[in-house]
Design an enzyme around this catalytic site. Structure first.
Site, PDB file in Angstrom:
ATOM      1  N   ILE A 477      12.566  14.512   7.151  1.00 55.17           N
ATOM      2  CA  ILE A 477      11.689  13.882   8.177  1.00 55.17           C
ATOM      3  C   ILE A 477      12.533  13.930   9.585  1.00 55.17           C
ATOM      4  O   ILE A 477      11.863  14.252  10.328  1.00 55.17           O
ATOM      5  CB  ILE A 477      11.812  12.415   7.992  1.00 55.17           C
ATOM      6  CG1 ILE A 477      11.134  12.245   6.578  1.00 55.17           C
ATOM      7  CG2 ILE A 477      11.014  11.748   8.885  1.00 55.17           C
ATOM      8  CD1 ILE A 477      10.984  11.069   6.037  1.00 55.17           C
ATOM      9  N   ASP A 579       8.954  -0.430   9.774  1.00 53.58           N
ATOM     10  CA  ASP A 579       7.992   0.107   8.566  1.00 53.58           C
ATOM     11  C   ASP A 579       8.546  -0.448   7.305  1.00 53.58           C
ATOM     12  O   ASP A 579       7.861  -0.523   6.576  1.00 53.58           O
ATOM     13  CB  ASP A 579       7.650   1.669   8.480  1.00 53.58           C
ATOM     14  CG  ASP A 579       6.595   1.927   7.705  1.00 53.58           C
ATOM     15  OD1 ASP A 579       5.424   1.195   7.965  1.00 53.58           O
ATOM     16  OD2 ASP A 579       6.702   2.791   6.979  1.00 53.58           O
ATOM     17  N   GLU A 584       9.607  -6.278   0.031  1.00 57.93           N
ATOM     18  CA  GLU A 584       8.449  -6.290   0.661  1.00 57.93           C
ATOM     19  C   GLU A 584       7.394  -6.588  -0.669  1.00 57.93           C
ATOM     20  O   GLU A 584       7.816  -6.804  -1.844  1.00 57.93           O
ATOM     21  CB  GLU A 584       8.370  -4.409   0.676  1.00 57.93           C
ATOM     22  CG  GLU A 584       9.012  -3.933   2.063  1.00 57.93           C
ATOM     23  CD  GLU A 584       9.026  -2.468   2.107  1.00 57.93           C
ATOM     24  OE1 GLU A 584       8.385  -1.865   1.004  1.00 57.93           O
ATOM     25  OE2 GLU A 584       9.612  -2.108   2.843  1.00 57.93           O
ATOM     26  N   HIS A 614       4.973  -0.546   5.872  1.00 61.69           N
ATOM     27  CA  HIS A 614       5.522   0.698   4.771  1.00 61.69           C
ATOM     28  C   HIS A 614       4.486   1.635   4.679  1.00 61.69           C
ATOM     29  O   HIS A 614       4.170   2.215   3.513  1.00 61.69           O
ATOM     30  CB  HIS A 614       5.922  -0.018   3.360  1.00 61.69           C
ATOM     31  CG  HIS A 614       6.995   0.975   2.841  1.00 61.69           C
ATOM     32  ND1 HIS A 614       8.019   0.775   1.985  1.00 61.69           N
ATOM     33  CD2 HIS A 614       7.095   2.271   2.990  1.00 61.69           C
ATOM     34  CE1 HIS A 614       8.850   1.885   1.693  1.00 61.69           C
ATOM     35  NE2 HIS A 614       8.048   2.743   2.326  1.00 61.69           N
ATOM     36  N   ILE A 615       4.007   2.188   5.722  1.00 60.21           N
ATOM     37  CA  ILE A 615       3.005   2.971   5.763  1.00 60.21           C
ATOM     38  C   ILE A 615       3.435   4.510   6.271  1.00 60.21           C
ATOM     39  O   ILE A 615       2.525   5.417   6.413  1.00 60.21           O
ATOM     40  CB  ILE A 615       1.574   2.604   6.829  1.00 60.21           C
ATOM     41  CG1 ILE A 615       2.079   2.271   7.904  1.00 60.21           C
ATOM     42  CG2 ILE A 615       0.830   1.583   6.118  1.00 60.21           C
ATOM     43  CD1 ILE A 615       1.124   2.170   9.026  1.00 60.21           C
ATOM     44  N   GLY A 617       4.241   7.274   4.709  1.00 55.77           N
ATOM     45  CA  GLY A 617       4.033   8.062   4.051  1.00 55.77           C
ATOM     46  C   GLY A 617       2.439   7.754   3.545  1.00 55.77           C
ATOM     47  O   GLY A 617       1.976   8.831   2.491  1.00 55.77           O
TER      48      GLY A 617
END
Ligand SMILES: NC(=O)c1ccc[n+]([C@@H]2O[C@H](COP(=O)([O-])OP(=O)(O)OC[C@H]3O[C@@H](n4cnc5c(N)ncnc54)[C@H](O)[C@@H]3O)[C@@H](O)[C@H]2O)c1
Ligand SMILES: O=C(O)[C@H](O)COP(=O)(O)O
Length: 736
Positions: A477, A579, A584, A614-615, A617
């Site tokens: 990444i 994120d 979570e 947590h978006i 990916g």
């Protein structure tokens, strides 16, 4: 590019002697098509009377329109052609300028110009649109070659490559496409020089290759000839062909075909895989290359990740397990449909849940499954895994594997697979978006206006051009982000525990502090490990520049959030984007509150803080690709024993068994890595012929694969029991 269709007049070729050479790169990428037509001994090679034209050569409007406008796509029938809305629009424009009912390559330049302009507007160019090329003009219209004209005729493939909803038809004769016989739309390249296609498209993504007769009906040439296509001794360098077909009718033509193929790719072949391309077992060996990921959000794009009805690997003997019964798979966290399709096609029993499961329920469900597919939320701890009596393999349909006790899994003989890079681009794009949004206070402006407040300000809003981005963790990444950020005019520095080659003009710095002290934006892309826990806490925040921004799209434990809240409150930082969080929710809903993390409401109250669930990916592209990648890895492990790509396990694989191999058993034997085990096992195997064998170890675990022949079905049970009773065995599986 999405699809290639080769049309030819099957009636004509019934009297023709033809070798076909087709090879595919990766699992779905065509690297070469070479078609040679021979009449008697005189070769017509290659078919270079190229007249690439949009539309059919001399057909009627209806017939072309029927090709272009039909909305369906056949699935399972072999033709995987995609809708072409934009292209159709372009061709409609062409049609409206056309007063006649018969048009095609013999049309006037008026139509050509109109069509070309429209197509170019849609970033598709065609060579010689509507214009005939005389036979003396053989070399002029090679795909991908700029022919130097100003009519937009060059670089066709390059332009097609930018589109994702275009199908390409290639015809090798002058026959019409028959009205209504194709069920999908397409850009038709008539009499294309297929040899040029080889040279120009070898690294492009092509999902499908279909041979059609003049009626648009798929023709199975591959079963109609004398096949000499299996050749396992040659080499393909670094390439990884899924398929290579040689169709020929004599040994002598085999030789010339071979030469032509080697010549056209410039490579020798490592493996020539079989001829089952258009038929065969689904769901195997699908593309995993990051280059296979384009950026289109269209359904047609997603089609490339759907399991296919055609085999794209060598047809090897399909093995079945001894003693496991039906394979059961538990899929959690809304794992993508592509994976469900792959497992379904194998006949596995799939239980699917949209959410993660709590420990108790998970323990109950995991008891009898052979495989489990999860994403980042499901915690597969030792306590959970110890209840999994049949579990062979875990698929993390994401990058991170920190949610799994990898060591415990390995010691229990459970291989773990993930998808190491299929969502990296999605994360990198989100980070770019966040950098701009933070520097323009976009989240706040939008929220204010949602509440009716007009607040037009420029104070403390900045361009990102010329600012310094500090990337912590220069892996998949981080490095991808580096390239994107430079394209926005940012300066990039990065810190990584490894010495990693810089991309572009980025510079590696020697310490985290150096990075923090010199960056306007700091973004985190390290895994969750003991070393990265609270990697950014008060001292690190104090080292950052005043008015800098912090972004965390990696894992929630990497940032000490109370310390971050303090730094934001006192104005040390100008903003943050998060994120990921230490805790979570397991499912969607109004669950992000102080019960989950005690500081939640305080964080929510801060200015210029972007919070996302947590978006990083979570894009269609990433999820489809991950579904295929991990689904394929799990299938290959279950069906063939291959552990290539496992993250906690010795990586072992053997080539497939030939279709005609009888009485062969594949032994998969996972054991503790101690001296003497192989001797014991080989004593048991010694009454058979060991066709091939491979063993490797990793830490305390070792994995042996062996194909043994001369085994009667009745003997399999006793063989299994003997191996099961060896002292250091962890898991024995026999496939036959
Ligand atoms: N938000 C999301 O949806 C999302 C999506 C994908 C990945 N992720 C997270 O991002 C992380 C990074 O992904 P990636 O694919 O780039 O991983 P990667 O393994 O390719 O790269 C990680 C890099 O971090 C470096 N590194 C490890 N420990 C370090 C340390 N203590 N200090 C400095 N560098 C260190 C490694 O050497 C490596 O170069 C993943 O582990 C995952 O947790 C989040
Ligand atoms: O590890 C990953 O790939 C990311 O954190 C994404 O996880 P997810 O699939 O649960 O969104």
């Amino acid at each position: 590019m999405d699809s290639i269709i080769c049309h030819y007049n099957v009636l004509a070729v019934t009297q023709i002697y033809y070798p076909y050479l087709v090879s595919l790169l990766g699992s779905q990428s065509l690297i070469g098509v070479d078609v040679q037509w021979r009449v008697g001994k005189s070769e017509l090679l290659p078919q270079a009377r190229s007249q690439e034209t949009v539309g059919r050569t001399n057909g009627s409007e209806t017939s072309l329109q029927s090709v272009l406008s039909s909305s369906g796509r056949t699935r399972g029938g072999g033709v995987d052609v995609l809708n072409t809305g934009e292209l159709q629009h372009g061709l409609d424009g062409w049609r409206s300028n056309n007063t006649g009912t018969s048009w095609g390559r013999d049309q006037s330049d008026v139509d050509r110009t109109t069509l070309t302009r429209t197509l170019v507007g849609n970033r598709v160019r065609s060579t010689k649109v509507g214009a005939p090329v005389t036979s003396s003009d053989w070399n002029q219209s090679q795909l991908g070659n700029d022919d130097g004209t100003s009519d937009g005729s060059g670089q066709l493939l390059g332009d097609l490559d930018t589109k994702t909803n275009v199908a390409v038809g290639v015809t090798n004769d002058n026959d019409d496409l028959h009205s209504g016989s194709l069920t999908s739309s397409g850009l038709l390249l008539n009499r294309q020089n297929l040899h040029d296609l080889v040279l120009e498209t070898w690294n492009k993504l092509i999902n499908d290759l279909v041979l059609l007769n003049w009626q648009g009906v798929e023709v199975d040439l591959l079963h109609g000839g004398d096949f000499l296509g299996l050749h396992e001794s040659s080499k393909l360098g670094d390439w990884d062909p899924a398929l290579l077909v040689i169709l020929t009718s004599s040994a002598s033509s085999w030789a010339s075909s071979w030469t032509a193929l080697s010549w056209c790719t410039g490579h020798d072949y490592k493996c020539v895989i079989d001829v089952g391309m258009l038929r065969g077992k689904p769901g195997t060996s699908l593309a995993t290359s990051p280059n296979a990921v384009s950026t289109s959000p269209t359904n047609s794009y997603l089609d490339q990740y759907r399991p296919r009805t055609k085999s794209i690997t060598k047809s090897t003997k399909t093995l079945k397990p001894f003693s496991t019964g039906d394979i059961k798979i538990l899929l959690l966290e809304n794992v993508n449909q592509t994976a469900i399709d792959i497992f379904g096609a194998q006949g596995y029993q799939v239980e699917f849940h949209k959410t993660s499961l709590g420990e108790e329920e998970l323990i109950e469900k995991i008891k009898d499954v052979h495989a489990i597919g999860i994403r980042s939320k499901t915690k597969l701890t030792a306590n959970v895994l110890k209840h999994a009596k049949n579990l062979l393999v875990i698929g993390c349909f994401c990058i991170g594997t920190n949610q799994v006790d990898l060591e415990y899994a390995a010691e229990a003989g459970i291989a773990v697979f993930n998808s190491p890079f299929s969502n990296s681009r999605s994360v990198a794009e989100l980070v770019i978006c966040e950098i701009i949004a933070l520097s323009r206070q976009l989240g706040d402006r939008s929220m204010e206006l949602h509440n009716g407040v007009w607040n037009k300000v420029s104070a403390k809003c900045w361009e990102i051009r010329g600012k310094t981005l500090g990337i912590v963790g220069y892996g998949h990444i981080g490095s991808q982000l580096s390239v994107l950020a430079e394209a926005f005019g940012m300066n990039v520095i990065y810190y990584d525990v490894l010495m990693i080659m810089a991309l572009g003009t980025a510079k590696q710095v020697s310490s985290l502090n150096e990075l923090l002290a010199n960056s306007d934006f700091v973004t985190l892309h390290v895994p969750e490990t003991p070393d990265t826990k609270n990697m950014i806490s008060s001292p690190q925040l104090a080292t950052m520049k005043d008015g800098a921004y912090l972004l965390n799209n990696a894992r929630g434990t990497i940032v000490d959030i109370p310390a971050l809240i303090d730094a934001l409150k006192v104005g040390k930082l100008a903003g943050a984007a998060l994120d990921v969080y230490p805790h979570e929710p397991a499912k969607n809903g109004p669950l992000f509150n102080n019960e989950l993390n005690e500081w939640t409401s305080e964080l929510q109250s801060l200015k210029n803080v972007i919070l996302t669930p947590h978006i990083g990916g979570s894009t269609e592209e990433a999820q489809s690709a991950i579904g295929v990648e991990v689904g394929t890895a799990l299938t290959s492990y279950i069906n063939e024993g291959s552990s290539i790509g496992a993250v906690n396990f010795p990586e072992v694989s053997l080539r497939g068994l030939d279709l005609d191999q009888e009485n062969v058993v594949r032994v998969l034997y996972i054991h503790q890595n101690v001296p003497g085990v192989l001797r014991t096992v080989n004593e048991i195997l010694s009454s058979y012929n060991i066709e091939k064998q491979f063993s490797d170890s990793r830490g305390n675990i070792a994995y042996l694969m062996a194909d043994i022949s001369g085994v009667n079905v009745q003997e399999i049970k006793s063989l299994y029991e003997k191996l099961e009773n060896t002292p250091y065995k962890i898991i024995t599986r026999l496939l036959y």
